[in-house]
Motif scaffolding. Sequence first.
Motif, mmCIF file in Angstrom:
data_model
loop_
_atom_site.group_PDB
_atom_site.id
_atom_site.type_symbol
_atom_site.label_atom_id
_atom_site.label_comp_id
_atom_site.label_asym_id
_atom_site.label_seq_id
_atom_site.Cartn_x
_atom_site.Cartn_y
_atom_site.Cartn_z
ATOM 1 N N CYS A 77 0.850 -1.202 0.211
ATOM 2 C CA CYS A 77 -0.059 0.117 -0.140
ATOM 3 C C CYS A 77 0.609 1.024 0.136
ATOM 4 C CB CYS A 77 -0.869 -0.066 1.126
ATOM 5 S SG CYS A 77 -0.293 0.085 2.673
ATOM 6 N N ILE A 113 -4.418 0.250 -0.901
ATOM 7 C CA ILE A 113 -4.025 -0.779 -1.514
ATOM 8 C C ILE A 113 -3.334 -0.528 -2.806
ATOM 9 C CG2 ILE A 113 -4.425 -3.071 -1.996
ATOM 10 C CD1 ILE A 113 -6.285 -3.194 0.076
ATOM 11 N N THR A 147 -12.260 -2.806 2.642
ATOM 12 C CA THR A 147 -11.645 -2.747 1.499
ATOM 13 C C THR A 147 -10.500 -3.799 1.223
ATOM 14 O OG1 THR A 147 -11.792 -0.267 1.934
ATOM 15 C CG2 THR A 147 -10.075 -0.855 0.238
ATOM 16 N N GLU A 180 -10.523 -6.293 -1.972
ATOM 17 C CA GLU A 180 -9.491 -6.299 -2.793
ATOM 18 C C GLU A 180 -8.898 -7.855 -2.852
ATOM 19 O OE1 GLU A 180 -8.211 -4.326 -4.858
ATOM 20 O OE2 GLU A 180 -9.117 -2.573 -4.405
ATOM 21 N N GLU A 231 -17.210 -2.748 -6.940
ATOM 22 C CA GLU A 231 -15.953 -2.721 -7.358
ATOM 23 C C GLU A 231 -15.482 -4.298 -7.306
ATOM 24 O OE1 GLU A 231 -11.561 -0.819 -6.343
ATOM 25 O OE2 GLU A 231 -13.370 -0.368 -5.400
ATOM 26 N N ALA A 232 -15.843 -5.053 -6.534
ATOM 27 C CA ALA A 232 -15.326 -6.267 -6.431
ATOM 28 C C ALA A 232 -15.933 -7.060 -7.571
ATOM 29 C CB ALA A 232 -15.814 -7.109 -5.074
ATOM 30 N N LYS A 291 -14.378 -6.599 -10.847
ATOM 31 C CA LYS A 291 -13.041 -7.101 -10.806
ATOM 32 C C LYS A 291 -12.933 -8.611 -10.758
ATOM 33 C CE LYS A 291 -10.347 -3.243 -8.579
ATOM 34 N NZ LYS A 291 -9.767 -2.950 -7.371
#
Length: 304
Positions: free
Chosen positions: A136, A156, A194, A198, A257-258, A261
């Motif tokens: 990070c 990150i 978060t 990620e 967002e996940a 991705k």
Amino acid sequence: METSMETIIKKAEILIEALPYIQKLAGKTVVIKYGGNAMINDELKNSVMEDITLLKYIGVNPVVVHGGGPEINKALDKFNIKSQFVNGLRVTDSSTMEVAQMVLVGKTNKEIVSLLNKMGGNAIGLCGIDGNLIECEQYKTTVDGNEVDLGYVGKITNINSKLIELIAKDEYIPVVAPIGVGKDGRSYNINADTVAGEIAAALQAEKLMLLTDIEGVKMNKDSNDIITALTTHEAHDLIERKVIDGGMIPKVLGCIEALEKGVGRTHIIDGRISHCLLLEIFTNRGIGTMIMKEKVPYHNSEKL
């Protein structure tokens, strides 16, 4: 005797309802963000640990990411260090960082590992420093157009997922504390939601599950009815109409967002309900809100 037999048959029906989900999830990764009241109440703690252990034994690969805000607050109070938050993030100077790392890595992480091991789960505790798992840089935020220095709060830049994969696909359950490491070797505190998102993306997890202290996404502010399934498009619309607001916004955006991705499904569920993970994963209706790119059921009986 009849009532007893009816009870036994209902138990069998529950197992049969779970069968298509067990088949779908066999060998897949499920990332669980463990936090909220489920970390405080002993009965709920045991319930969550039992669920995670069962997942491992039936062929799912659970990965646990935990928070620890209340415990950090307690420790900071003992050291007479004042807690300060900006935009929901803890301002983390060097003293606060030292306490946060001590609590998250040295206390909370090991307590979760111990509980899982007690259940027969073979857990291994990790943090982002181990094997440069979570790389990070310093996170920057603004208030009223002015940049605010949050100290050792991390953003990150990379997840080195190989270590987690090796552990999760073997007989072990990784338990990850949300501490990252910068290029300068310094430790950084990172929001656990978060980190979970990620890691789920890096592992291309089938599911990301966020345990919270709320039932899920409600149909409107005045309703107690929970939306059981949302597409990302519908979720964005609810944010624009301010049906989703406050602390729910970053959770929902993190789920979106996940999904973008590569995560299969994301879930926001009430960690205050006993065996919440099993109820959400293995029943046709579930108990929280599932967010997905498109409403594609696993099988015909699943209610989306």
